[in-house]
Design a protein around this motif. Structure first.
Motif, PDB file in Angstrom:
ATOM      1  N   ARG A  83       0.836  -1.195   0.000  1.00 27.20           N
ATOM      2  CA  ARG A  83       0.000   0.000   0.000  1.00 27.20           C
ATOM      3  C   ARG A  83       0.877   1.253   0.000  1.00 27.20           C
ATOM      4  N   VAL A  84       0.422   2.241  -0.783  1.00 29.29           N
ATOM      5  CA  VAL A  84       1.163   3.493  -0.889  1.00 29.29           C
ATOM      6  C   VAL A  84       0.937   4.320   0.378  1.00 29.29           C
ATOM      7  N   TRP A  85       2.027   4.664   1.046  1.00 30.42           N
ATOM      8  CA  TRP A  85       1.968   5.483   2.256  1.00 30.42           C
ATOM      9  C   TRP A  85       2.092   6.965   1.924  1.00 30.42           C
ATOM     10  N   SER A  86       2.861   7.293   0.888  1.00 36.46           N
ATOM     11  CA  SER A  86       2.989   8.692   0.488  1.00 36.46           C
ATOM     12  C   SER A  86       3.444   8.766  -0.962  1.00 36.46           C
ATOM     13  N   GLU A  87       3.207   9.925  -1.572  1.00 35.18           N
ATOM     14  CA  GLU A  87       3.670  10.228  -2.921  1.00 35.18           C
ATOM     15  C   GLU A  87       4.221  11.649  -2.924  1.00 35.18           C
ATOM     16  N   HIS A  88       5.293  11.852  -3.674  1.00 38.37           N
ATOM     17  CA  HIS A  88       5.960  13.158  -3.681  1.00 38.37           C
ATOM     18  C   HIS A  88       6.477  13.417  -5.092  1.00 38.37           C
ATOM     19  N   ALA A  89       6.019  14.509  -5.714  1.00 36.51           N
ATOM     20  CA  ALA A  89       6.462  14.878  -7.056  1.00 36.51           C
ATOM     21  C   ALA A  89       7.785  15.637  -6.991  1.00 36.51           C
ATOM     22  N   LEU A  90       8.743  15.225  -7.819  1.00 38.77           N
ATOM     23  CA  LEU A  90      10.076  15.823  -7.866  1.00 38.77           C
ATOM     24  C   LEU A  90      10.472  16.060  -9.321  1.00 38.77           C
ATOM     25  N   ARG A  91      11.461  16.924  -9.528  1.00 36.10           N
ATOM     26  CA  ARG A  91      12.055  17.065 -10.859  1.00 36.10           C
ATOM     27  C   ARG A  91      13.492  16.557 -10.825  1.00 36.10           C
ATOM     28  N   VAL A  92      13.892  15.910 -11.918  1.00 36.16           N
ATOM     29  CA  VAL A  92      15.225  15.330 -12.002  1.00 36.16           C
ATOM     30  C   VAL A  92      16.247  16.424 -12.269  1.00 36.16           C
ATOM     31  N   VAL A  93      17.275  16.469 -11.424  1.00 38.17           N
ATOM     32  CA  VAL A  93      18.424  17.350 -11.640  1.00 38.17           C
ATOM     33  C   VAL A  93      19.492  16.606 -12.431  1.00 38.17           C
ATOM     34  N   ALA A  94      19.718  15.349 -12.078  1.00 36.67           N
ATOM     35  CA  ALA A  94      20.682  14.501 -12.798  1.00 36.67           C
ATOM     36  C   ALA A  94      20.369  13.051 -12.462  1.00 36.67           C
ATOM     37  N   ASP A  95      20.624  12.171 -13.417  1.00 39.92           N
ATOM     38  CA  ASP A  95      20.481  10.733 -13.194  1.00 39.92           C
ATOM     39  C   ASP A  95      21.686  10.063 -13.832  1.00 39.92           C
ATOM     40  N   THR A  96      22.656   9.701 -13.002  1.00 33.97           N
ATOM     41  CA  THR A  96      23.913   9.157 -13.496  1.00 33.97           C
ATOM     42  C   THR A  96      23.918   7.640 -13.542  1.00 33.97           C
ATOM     43  N   GLY A  97      22.875   7.011 -13.015  1.00 31.56           N
ATOM     44  CA  GLY A  97      22.897   5.566 -12.844  1.00 31.56           C
ATOM     45  C   GLY A  97      23.443   5.194 -11.483  1.00 31.56           C
ATOM     46  N   GLU A  98      24.463   5.914 -11.007  1.00 30.66           N
ATOM     47  CA  GLU A  98      24.996   5.696  -9.658  1.00 30.66           C
ATOM     48  C   GLU A  98      24.090   6.329  -8.611  1.00 30.66           C
ATOM     49  N   ALA A  99      23.433   7.423  -8.985  1.00 32.12           N
ATOM     50  CA  ALA A  99      22.511   8.087  -8.062  1.00 32.12           C
ATOM     51  C   ALA A  99      21.535   8.936  -8.855  1.00 32.12           C
ATOM     52  N   LEU A 100      20.324   9.027  -8.346  1.00 31.24           N
ATOM     53  CA  LEU A 100      19.326   9.949  -8.883  1.00 31.24           C
ATOM     54  C   LEU A 100      19.344  11.200  -8.015  1.00 31.24           C
ATOM     55  N   VAL A 101      19.501  12.345  -8.647  1.00 37.61           N
ATOM     56  CA  VAL A 101      19.443  13.632  -7.944  1.00 37.61           C
ATOM     57  C   VAL A 101      18.165  14.326  -8.398  1.00 37.61           C
ATOM     58  N   ALA A 102      17.297  14.633  -7.464  1.00 39.24           N
ATOM     59  CA  ALA A 102      16.008  15.241  -7.785  1.00 39.24           C
ATOM     60  C   ALA A 102      15.730  16.364  -6.798  1.00 39.24           C
ATOM     61  N   ALA A 103      14.748  17.200  -7.137  1.00 40.22           N
ATOM     62  CA  ALA A 103      14.518  18.391  -6.320  1.00 40.22           C
ATOM     63  C   ALA A 103      13.070  18.837  -6.426  1.00 40.22           C
ATOM     64  N   CYS A 104      12.692  19.709  -5.494  1.00 41.15           N
ATOM     65  CA  CYS A 104      11.387  20.365  -5.575  1.00 41.15           C
ATOM     66  C   CYS A 104      11.434  21.659  -4.772  1.00 41.15           C
ATOM     67  N   PRO A 105      10.542  22.602  -5.108  1.00 42.01           N
ATOM     68  CA  PRO A 105      10.387  23.829  -4.326  1.00 42.01           C
ATOM     69  C   PRO A 105       9.127  23.728  -3.474  1.00 42.01           C
ATOM     70  N   PRO A 106       8.871  24.696  -2.615  1.00 40.73           N
ATOM     71  CA  PRO A 106       7.568  24.754  -1.966  1.00 40.73           C
ATOM     72  C   PRO A 106       6.465  24.779  -3.023  1.00 40.73           C
ATOM     73  N   GLY A 107       5.390  24.069  -2.747  1.00 41.03           N
ATOM     74  CA  GLY A 107       4.290  23.994  -3.697  1.00 41.03           C
ATOM     75  C   GLY A 107       4.269  22.719  -4.513  1.00 41.03           C
ATOM     76  N   ALA A 108       5.341  21.916  -4.471  1.00 39.50           N
ATOM     77  CA  ALA A 108       5.335  20.631  -5.164  1.00 39.50           C
ATOM     78  C   ALA A 108       4.243  19.742  -4.567  1.00 39.50           C
ATOM     79  N   GLU A 109       3.555  19.002  -5.416  1.00 42.06           N
ATOM     80  CA  GLU A 109       2.432  18.214  -4.949  1.00 42.06           C
ATOM     81  C   GLU A 109       2.880  16.947  -4.226  1.00 42.06           C
ATOM     82  N   THR A 110       2.152  16.624  -3.155  1.00 39.83           N
ATOM     83  CA  THR A 110       2.382  15.409  -2.383  1.00 39.83           C
ATOM     84  C   THR A 110       1.037  14.804  -1.998  1.00 39.83           C
ATOM     85  N   ARG A 111       1.075  13.571  -1.537  1.00 37.80           N
ATOM     86  CA  ARG A 111      -0.066  12.946  -0.875  1.00 37.80           C
ATOM     87  C   ARG A 111       0.458  12.230   0.352  1.00 37.80           C
TER      88      ARG A 111
END
Length: 224
Positions: free
Chosen positions: A20-48
């Motif tokens: 069961r989904v406990w939470s959801e958080h929308a992010l934007r990708v800053v970089a995805d190197t395969g070694e790590a995903l770097v993502a970000a959001c500002p105030p106002g990004a949608e969540t549940r």
């Protein structure tokens, strides 16, 4: 796990063991190197979030947070729409790591680092699934001091069986790994000068969740 493009919206989901989904958080990708995903959001990004968790946040009531974990153990809850508040977030998540490293920014710049202990990621069609394992490490912006957070809640979810013995052992090892990275200034802590001046790209709108988001329902298996 699939690679994501810079600027793409991804959804981080916390998924509890029964599926069961406990939470959801929308992010934007800053970089995805395969070694790590770097993502970000500002105030106002949608969540549940679960309704009780939002109530605890809004009222600042730790007792309600404890009640939310009791509800989690029951396996039945409803998600409510919310938005990310107050800070800009920069998240670094290697797919196999039992933690993510988060940097929080205010108008004055980098406020602090936050190591969130969580399960390794499972890729989905629009992001990734993990699960927050409750205990956290709060680190000063200059990396000179740190302190553990929510140890009492971690003990509670251990008693409830939300965090298994296997996960507990993984968290113990991840704690040591996170401290080592801070002390040795490696991983996301290797270039604190660049991190300290990072800010959300104003050309990017705040990310939004898919309109068909899950609300308290079982999720399909990854890739299904």
């Amino acid at each position: 796990m699939r690679r994501f493009e810079t600027g793409q919206t991804v959804v981080r989901r916390d998924v509890h063991r029964p599926g069961r989904v406990w939470s959801e958080h929308a992010l934007r990708v800053v970089a995805d190197t395969g070694e790590a995903l770097v993502a970000a959001c500002p105030p106002g990004a949608e969540t549940r979030w679960p309704a009780l968790y939002l109530k605890a946040r809004d009222e600042g009531d730790r007792a309600v947070r404890t009640e939310a974990f009791d509800v989690m153990a029951s396996g039945v809850w409803e998600l409510a729409a919310a938005v990310w508040q107050e800070t800009e977030l920069l998240l670094w998540k290697p797919p196999e790591a039992w933690f993510s490293v988060n940097a929080f920014y205010t108008a004055d710049g980098l406020r602090n680092w936050y190591v969130n202990f969580e399960r390794p990621t499972v890729g989905t069609g629009d992001g990734f699934d993990t699960f927050d394992l409750t205990v956290d490490l709060v680190v000063d912006a200059d990396l000179t001091r740190w302190q553990w957070k929510d140890e009492d809640e971690y003990a509670h979810v251990r008693r409830l069986g939300i965090v298994t013995d296997t996960e507990h052992r993984a968290v113990a090892a991840a704690r040591d790994q996170a401290i080592m990275m801070i002390e040795e200034r490696c991983g996301p802590f290797a270039d604190t000068a660049s991190c300290s001046v990072w800010r959300w790209n104003p050309a990017w709108p705040a990310p939004t969740l898919p309109r068909s988001g899950v609300t308290g329902q079982r999720v399909a298996p990854a890739g299904g």
